[in-house]
Motif scaffolding. Structure first.
Motif, PDB file in Angstrom:
ATOM      1  N   LEU B 148       0.845  -1.195   0.000  1.00 13.72           N
ATOM      2  CA  LEU B 148       0.000   0.000   0.000  1.00 13.72           C
ATOM      3  C   LEU B 148       0.883   1.250   0.000  1.00 13.72           C
ATOM      4  CD1 LEU B 148      -2.959   1.084   0.250  1.00 13.72           C
ATOM      5  CD2 LEU B 148      -2.566   1.202   2.711  1.00 13.72           C
ATOM      6  N   ALA B 152       1.458   4.259  -2.831  1.00 15.39           N
ATOM      7  CA  ALA B 152       1.424   5.696  -2.534  1.00 15.39           C
ATOM      8  C   ALA B 152       2.684   6.384  -3.069  1.00 15.39           C
ATOM      9  CB  ALA B 152       1.286   5.916  -1.032  1.00 15.39           C
ATOM     10  N   CYS B 246      -3.011   6.308   2.252  1.00 14.54           N
ATOM     11  CA  CYS B 246      -4.229   6.667   1.517  1.00 14.54           C
ATOM     12  C   CYS B 246      -4.214   8.145   1.150  1.00 14.54           C
ATOM     13  CB  CYS B 246      -5.468   6.339   2.339  1.00 14.54           C
ATOM     14  SG  CYS B 246      -5.666   4.577   2.602  1.00 14.54           S
ATOM     15  N   THR B 249      -1.650   8.743  -1.604  1.00 17.15           N
ATOM     16  CA  THR B 249      -2.158   8.213  -2.870  1.00 17.15           C
ATOM     17  C   THR B 249      -3.184   9.163  -3.475  1.00 17.15           C
ATOM     18  OG1 THR B 249      -1.839   5.970  -2.066  1.00 17.15           O
ATOM     19  CG2 THR B 249      -3.276   6.234  -3.973  1.00 17.15           C
ATOM     20  N   GLY B 250      -4.163   9.569  -2.655  1.00 14.23           N
ATOM     21  CA  GLY B 250      -5.221  10.444  -3.152  1.00 14.23           C
ATOM     22  C   GLY B 250      -4.675  11.770  -3.652  1.00 14.23           C
TER      23      GLY B 250
END
Lengths: 326, 266
Positions: B148, B152, B246, B249-250
């Protein structure tokens, strides 16, 4: 999403684009009817490639509008891409992938299924004489083979509009002839083709209509023969070898028409533009004989697109062109 | 729904193409695999002796995993810049597929690359004495967390590659930030001996959180000489690491996509 069947297949109105302080496009208008070839002609840096990049949705213009195959380039780039095949200096083949893999990938990205993509890739490899090299990385291909692969990639989805950016730059005469044949076949099938070129001969050979671009604007448009006509009738050239006779010859030739004759001092070659070719020729030769001036190398010719280019842009077509094949 | 399926299909096609490219340039793959192995050996045997010996070598691996996948971001930057340079991106963009597919295809292929890097690095860790002491479920969770985080970091690389727009710039810009980001962290040393503000930065660094969470999941406790401290991100390493991954990444996905759209239409 609407797709009108009538109207031009390619149309641009007042396209402008600036890169920093450099004005790449200063209001480009052009149009091509369905099933015709539009030649975009101009020296390097004139704005041909920028025009192509705007029309193929790869570059956002600062101003102006454009439509391809009935889709608005700015409002519906997705629609344009579905109906467009692009090939040329800026749409590359992947050197690490084989010819077959390159075409398969493009076919899949056009939305074909696995089997259909394999079949289509096979057809195109056969059609472009690439079957033997199909499973070699395209990086090992010759320049001509790579262009054929690139062209095949543009035709994967049988698009109604195909854009070829300098498709023959750097090709040998055989490669050029192959490409010309492919373009003629496309047009025979009803495809609309826009092709940019630095080669006047290419536009002359292939294009139904020609747009001449210079410094980001269209300086002339029309059919190749219309452009030639704008330069004014036929050209009569003759050489007067004796230096002392040249002033007299110039006077005689000046009396023939509205234009002053051009003289190339080194060779003594006069060129004069005339609207009544054969008559002028006879009359000029008669007058020169009476004046006892010997002439040789007499030529009466249609103006070439090179002449047209010189007359329209004020500079020879080759100025600024680098690395071309001629 | 159709749009999502198309995005999935087109990105996996692009990823397939990227992986074929990688497979046919073994040099760059080997370079990517040698780098973490080199760091394991350097840190385990050059620094390790004075930092806690066998205990340090076990502790080290969490940091190495986080660092290795961070370094793979340079791959993304370089790959995208190279594709733009060679006109491959133009070819893709002239085709009827979503802009996102070009970027997602790249980050997905680099995620695959990160998985290979992780496997090689794990083997190397086992050779220097590292062991997974926790439960298999926790171990799987640890690997999932690293991937994960890798995803990212890959988006950071994508944004850098698109901003650079040339291979040369991407090469230097894609590498230079990796050193402070991975070293100002608890990846290899304790943050406790760093001076005030640097220590705070290191404690809140997502690389630290990822390394710490991975150590906790593998049950690799820090040796006596490398105290972890009790700052909030250390105590809540796993949720904080997931949150960071997260968020990064976003944010970088939006940045990269925005940049990509500004270059081309739609």
């Amino acid at each position: 999403m609407s797709k009108p069947q009538s109207g031009p297949a390619i149309r641009a109105e007042g396209l402008t684009k600036r890169f920093g302080s450099k004005r790449a496009l200063a209001g480009v208008d052009l149009e091509a009817a369905p099933g015709t070839v539009l030649g975009v002609l101009g020296p390097n840096g004139a704005g041909k490639t920028t025009t192509v990049r705007v029309l193929t949705t790869l570059l956002r213009p600062d101003g102006g509008r454009a439509w391809m195959a009935g889709h608005d380039v700015l409002a519906d780039p997705e629609g344009v891409r579905r109906d467009l095949g692009l090939s040329g200096q800026y749409a590359a083949v992947d050197e690490k992938l084989t010819g077959r893999e390159n075409l398969y990938l493009v076919a899949r990205l056009y939305g074909l299924g696995r089997r259909a993509a394999r079949v289509r890739a096979g057809e195109l490899l056969a059609g472009f004489d690439l079957e033997e090299a199909a499973d070699r990385p395209s990086g090992t291909y010759s320049g001509g083979m790579r262009r054929r692969l690139d062209l095949a990639g543009a035709l994967v989805a049988r698009p109604p509009v195909v854009v070829l950016d300098e498709p023959t730059t750097g090709l040998d005469p055989r490669g050029r002839a192959d490409t010309w044949r492919a373009v003629r076949e496309l047009v025979a099938q009803g495809t609309t083709v826009l092709l940019t070129t630095q080669y006047l001969e290419e536009a002359d050979q292939l294009a139904d209509s020609v747009v001449v671009i210079e410094h980001g604007r269209v300086v002339a448009h029309g059919s190749a023969s219309e452009l030639k006509a704008r330069v004014g009738g036929e050209r009569l050239s003759l050489t007067v070898a004796q230096t002392w006779a040249r002033p007299a010859a110039a006077d005689i030739l000046s009396s023939l028409g509205a234009h002053r004759p051009e003289l190339e001092p080194r060779t003594g070659r006069f060129t004069v533009t005339t609207d009544h070719g054969a008559q002028t020729l006879e009359y000029a030769l008669g007058c020169l004989r009476l004046a006892d001036i010997a002439v040789r190398d007499v030529v009466l010719a249609q103006p070439t697109l090179d002449d047209a280019f010189l007359a329209l842009t004020g500079q020879p077509a080759s100025a600024g062109a680098q690395g071309g094949g001629r | 729904m159709i749009a999502v399926r198309r995005l999935g299909r087109d990105s996996s096609l692009i990823a397939w193409r990227n992986l074929l490219n990688l497979r046919r340039t073994p040099g760059s793959v080997i370079a990517a695999l040698v780098q973490p192995v080199m760091f394991v050996l350097l840190l385990a045997y050059v620094f390790g002796g004075s930092l806690g010996g066998a205990g340090y070598r076990t502790f080290l691996m969490g940091g190495i995993f986080a660092q290795a996948v961070t370094f793979n971001a340079a791959f993304t930057a370089l790959g995208l810049a190279g594709d733009m340079d060679k006109g491959i991106v133009d070819r893709f963009r002239s085709l009827p597929m979503p802009a996102m597919a070009v970027l997602l295809g790249r980050t997905l292929s680099d995620l695959t690359m990160s998985a290979v890097t992780l496997a090689v690095t794990s083997l190397c860790g086992l050779l220097v004495g590292w062991r997974i002491a926790g439960s298999p479920a926790d171990a799987l969770l640890a690997y999932a967390l690293i991937l994960l985080f890798a995803f990212a970091m890959s988006w950071v690389g994508a944004a850098i590659g698109l901003l650079a727009r040339s291979v040369e710039v991407a090469q230097s810009a894609g590498l230079i930030w990796l050193f402070p980001v991975t070293f100002v962290s608890s990846a290899f040393v304790s943050t406790q001996t760093m001076p005030g503000p640097l220590r705070t930065v290191a404690e809140w660094n997502p690389v630290s959180a990822t390394a710490t969470a991975v150590r906790q999941l593998f049950a690799n406790p820090p040796p006596g000489g490398v105290p972890a401290g009790d700052a909030w991100p250390v105590v809540h390493a796993l949720p904080y690491a997931v949150f960071c991954a997260c968020l990064i990444t976003g944010a970088f996905m939006l940045l990269a996509l925005g940049r990509f759209r500004r270059i081309t239409l739609g």
